[in-house]
Design a protein around this motif. Sequence first.
Motif: not given
Length: 112
Positions: A64, A67-73, A77
Amino acid sequence: MTTLYHNPRCSKSRQTLQVLKDANEEVTIVEYLKEVPTIDELKKILKMLDIPARKLVRTNEAVWKENYKGKDLTEEQLIEAMINNPKLIERPIAIKNGKAVIGRPPENVLNL
């Protein structure tokens, strides 16, 4: 009959399984790291839990953070991220009679 999405390496998951056994509950175990749920199955689980996908994500996992932290998913997604990286799915999840709970604390399963 309770279905338990289980990771045998997780202490909370093992404790939850023991709570169910102590309550003489029949349990079907799904080792979700080996038997990854489909997108539709995960959506059904989220609906039974009555939570958005973000609440089911284990945000302390390295995958996480990398690859994903801080992204507005979006919801979709997030679900795809959990399917592609099942380690991200919070555990354990117990399901019975169309209802689901997360076994944190393990005694939550007694609410089913």
